[in-house]
Design a protein around this motif. Structure first.
Motif, PDB file in Angstrom:
ATOM      1  N   ARG A  61       0.832  -1.212   0.000  1.00  0.00           N
ATOM      2  CA  ARG A  61       0.000   0.000   0.000  1.00  0.00           C
ATOM      3  C   ARG A  61       0.863   1.257   0.000  1.00  0.00           C
ATOM      4  O   ARG A  61       0.534   2.251  -0.653  1.00  0.00           O
ATOM      5  CB  ARG A  61      -0.936   0.005   1.217  1.00  0.00           C
ATOM      6  N   ARG A  62       1.965   1.223   0.742  1.00  0.00           N
ATOM      7  CA  ARG A  62       2.827   2.402   0.822  1.00  0.00           C
ATOM      8  C   ARG A  62       3.434   2.732  -0.541  1.00  0.00           C
ATOM      9  O   ARG A  62       3.469   3.891  -0.954  1.00  0.00           O
ATOM     10  CB  ARG A  62       3.934   2.184   1.854  1.00  0.00           C
ATOM     11  N   ALA A  63       3.911   1.713  -1.244  1.00  0.00           N
ATOM     12  CA  ALA A  63       4.496   1.937  -2.568  1.00  0.00           C
ATOM     13  C   ALA A  63       3.449   2.468  -3.540  1.00  0.00           C
ATOM     14  O   ALA A  63       3.721   3.384  -4.330  1.00  0.00           O
ATOM     15  CB  ALA A  63       5.099   0.634  -3.095  1.00  0.00           C
ATOM     16  N   ALA A  64       2.240   1.905  -3.475  1.00  0.00           N
ATOM     17  CA  ALA A  64       1.164   2.355  -4.364  1.00  0.00           C
ATOM     18  C   ALA A  64       0.746   3.781  -4.032  1.00  0.00           C
ATOM     19  O   ALA A  64       0.451   4.582  -4.929  1.00  0.00           O
ATOM     20  CB  ALA A  64      -0.033   1.410  -4.247  1.00  0.00           C
ATOM     21  N   ARG A  65       0.727   4.109  -2.742  1.00  0.00           N
ATOM     22  CA  ARG A  65       0.319   5.458  -2.334  1.00  0.00           C
ATOM     23  C   ARG A  65       1.335   6.504  -2.803  1.00  0.00           C
ATOM     24  O   ARG A  65       0.964   7.590  -3.262  1.00  0.00           O
ATOM     25  CB  ARG A  65       0.162   5.525  -0.812  1.00  0.00           C
ATOM     26  N   TYR A  66       2.606   6.186  -2.681  1.00  0.00           N
ATOM     27  CA  TYR A  66       3.647   7.106  -3.155  1.00  0.00           C
ATOM     28  C   TYR A  66       3.480   7.367  -4.653  1.00  0.00           C
ATOM     29  O   TYR A  66       3.494   8.517  -5.107  1.00  0.00           O
ATOM     30  CB  TYR A  66       5.033   6.517  -2.875  1.00  0.00           C
ATOM     31  N   LYS A  67       3.302   6.299  -5.421  1.00  0.00           N
ATOM     32  CA  LYS A  67       3.157   6.418  -6.873  1.00  0.00           C
ATOM     33  C   LYS A  67       1.910   7.226  -7.229  1.00  0.00           C
ATOM     34  O   LYS A  67       1.943   8.097  -8.104  1.00  0.00           O
ATOM     35  CB  LYS A  67       3.078   5.024  -7.497  1.00  0.00           C
ATOM     36  N   LEU A 101      10.846  12.890  -0.156  1.00  0.00           N
ATOM     37  CA  LEU A 101      10.494  11.880   0.839  1.00  0.00           C
ATOM     38  C   LEU A 101      10.677  10.475   0.276  1.00  0.00           C
ATOM     39  O   LEU A 101      11.176   9.578   0.961  1.00  0.00           O
ATOM     40  CB  LEU A 101       9.050  12.077   1.296  1.00  0.00           C
ATOM     41  N   GLY A 102      10.274  10.290  -0.979  1.00  0.00           N
ATOM     42  CA  GLY A 102      10.390   8.981  -1.601  1.00  0.00           C
ATOM     43  C   GLY A 102       9.458   7.964  -0.955  1.00  0.00           C
ATOM     44  O   GLY A 102       8.746   8.266   0.010  1.00  0.00           O
ATOM     45  N   PRO A 103       9.452   6.729  -1.447  1.00  0.00           N
ATOM     46  CA  PRO A 103       8.607   5.690  -0.850  1.00  0.00           C
ATOM     47  C   PRO A 103       8.929   5.455   0.619  1.00  0.00           C
ATOM     48  O   PRO A 103       8.048   5.167   1.423  1.00  0.00           O
ATOM     49  CB  PRO A 103       8.924   4.450  -1.702  1.00  0.00           C
ATOM     50  N   TRP A 104      10.213   5.582   0.982  1.00  0.00           N
ATOM     51  CA  TRP A 104      10.614   5.332   2.368  1.00  0.00           C
ATOM     52  C   TRP A 104      10.043   6.385   3.309  1.00  0.00           C
ATOM     53  O   TRP A 104       9.791   6.121   4.482  1.00  0.00           O
ATOM     54  CB  TRP A 104      12.136   5.311   2.476  1.00  0.00           C
ATOM     55  N   GLY A 105       9.834   7.571   2.798  1.00  0.00           N
ATOM     56  CA  GLY A 105       9.292   8.644   3.619  1.00  0.00           C
ATOM     57  C   GLY A 105       7.785   8.755   3.552  1.00  0.00           C
ATOM     58  O   GLY A 105       7.206   9.729   4.032  1.00  0.00           O
ATOM     59  N   THR A 106       7.145   7.751   2.941  1.00  0.00           N
ATOM     60  CA  THR A 106       5.684   7.691   2.891  1.00  0.00           C
ATOM     61  C   THR A 106       5.205   6.826   4.046  1.00  0.00           C
ATOM     62  O   THR A 106       5.683   5.704   4.221  1.00  0.00           O
ATOM     63  CB  THR A 106       5.210   7.083   1.559  1.00  0.00           C
ATOM     64  N   SER A 107       4.293   7.334   4.836  1.00  0.00           N
ATOM     65  CA  SER A 107       3.866   6.599   6.026  1.00  0.00           C
ATOM     66  C   SER A 107       3.055   5.361   5.669  1.00  0.00           C
ATOM     67  O   SER A 107       2.314   5.340   4.693  1.00  0.00           O
ATOM     68  CB  SER A 107       3.039   7.506   6.947  1.00  0.00           C
ATOM     69  N   SER A 108       3.229   4.321   6.480  1.00  0.00           N
ATOM     70  CA  SER A 108       2.427   3.108   6.346  1.00  0.00           C
ATOM     71  C   SER A 108       1.099   3.317   7.062  1.00  0.00           C
ATOM     72  O   SER A 108       0.851   4.377   7.645  1.00  0.00           O
ATOM     73  CB  SER A 108       3.168   1.918   6.960  1.00  0.00           C
ATOM     74  N   ASP A 109       0.245   2.306   7.033  1.00  0.00           N
ATOM     75  CA  ASP A 109      -1.020   2.416   7.755  1.00  0.00           C
ATOM     76  C   ASP A 109      -1.502   1.044   8.194  1.00  0.00           C
ATOM     77  O   ASP A 109      -0.997   0.016   7.759  1.00  0.00           O
ATOM     78  CB  ASP A 109      -2.084   3.107   6.895  1.00  0.00           C
ATOM     79  N   ASP A 110      -2.460   1.058   9.088  1.00  0.00           N
ATOM     80  CA  ASP A 110      -3.124  -0.157   9.544  1.00  0.00           C
ATOM     81  C   ASP A 110      -4.591  -0.079   9.137  1.00  0.00           C
ATOM     82  O   ASP A 110      -5.160   1.013   9.028  1.00  0.00           O
ATOM     83  CB  ASP A 110      -3.003  -0.301  11.063  1.00  0.00           C
ATOM     84  N   THR A 111      -5.193  -1.230   8.924  1.00  0.00           N
ATOM     85  CA  THR A 111      -6.572  -1.280   8.446  1.00  0.00           C
ATOM     86  C   THR A 111      -7.552  -1.497   9.592  1.00  0.00           C
ATOM     87  O   THR A 111      -7.342  -2.359  10.442  1.00  0.00           O
ATOM     88  CB  THR A 111      -6.747  -2.411   7.419  1.00  0.00           C
TER      89      THR A 111
END
Length: 214
Positions: A61-67, A101-111
């Protein structure tokens, strides 16, 4: 044990050797000296596999959100150029922020799920090292909401993502060779030496959130 080995290697979980997995499958001894039963071993391994599967989904999800964020901002930049909009510079600034920020600087999340509507909710995790960029990120996410300029864009399913004050903190280490300006000053004061960080020479000036993202 085979299940654990087949799961993808993630930032939250370092690469493990065959010996590591074999050791995990051995009964562990508690502080009281009692050895795990076979059922307890199975339960522990199942829980470990479940944690890795959840981490895999967060990574995806994080990679997709960054893109998606980058593509959305670039789409708005094209529109603003055609309109000769006076706020074009704001969107160019957002593009640079996302790239920095890049993908690494994109926050993850919980569902989570809404108890009444059963709608899926993504609860953002906090990146302790990162400067607070919630306001501009929310501005980008609003582009795909009903009434937003990208509401009818391809793949424009709107996500319900919430940001909480006492959010779960991400376990990912801070990135190296990034602009020091994207880091939290308070976090750096306490952790700079702990991580022995190295920074790029790139400077990045932050805009006034209250003016552009209220």
């Amino acid at each position: 044990m085979a299940v654990l080995q087949e799961l993808p290697q993630l930032e939250e979980f370092p690469i493990r050797t065959q010996a590591y997995f074999e050791d995990m499958a051995q009964p562990q001894v508690s502080a009281s000296g009692q050895e795990e039963t076979l059922d307890q071993v199975r339960s522990r391994l199942t829980n470990a596999a479940d944690m890795r599967e959840k981490a895999a989904r967060r990574t995806t999800r994080r990679a997709a959100r960054y893109k998606r964020r980058l593509e959305d901002v670039q789409a708005i930049i094209k529109i603003k150029k055609l309109e000769r909009a006076t706020d074009l510079f704001v969107w160019k600034w957002l593009e640079q922020l996302i790239l920095l920020l890049g993908p690494w600087g994109t926050s993850s999340d919980d569902t989570e799920y809404d108890c009444k509507t059963l709608a899926k909710i993504y609860v953002a995790r906090e990146l302790p090292w990162r400067r607070n960029v919630v306001a501009p990120m929310k501005r980008i996410e609003d582009l795909r909401k009903p009434g937003g300029p990208l509401e009818r864009s391809r793949g424009s399913t709107a996500e319900l993502r919430v940001y909480r004050k006492n959010a779960v903190k991400s376990s990912r280490d801070p990135p190296m060779e990034r602009s020091k300006d994207i880091f939290s000053a308070a976090w750096l004061e306490e952790n700079d030496q702990k991580y022995l960080l190295s920074f790029s020479e790139q400077k990045f000036e932050f805009l006034d959130y209250d003016t552009f993202f209220s």
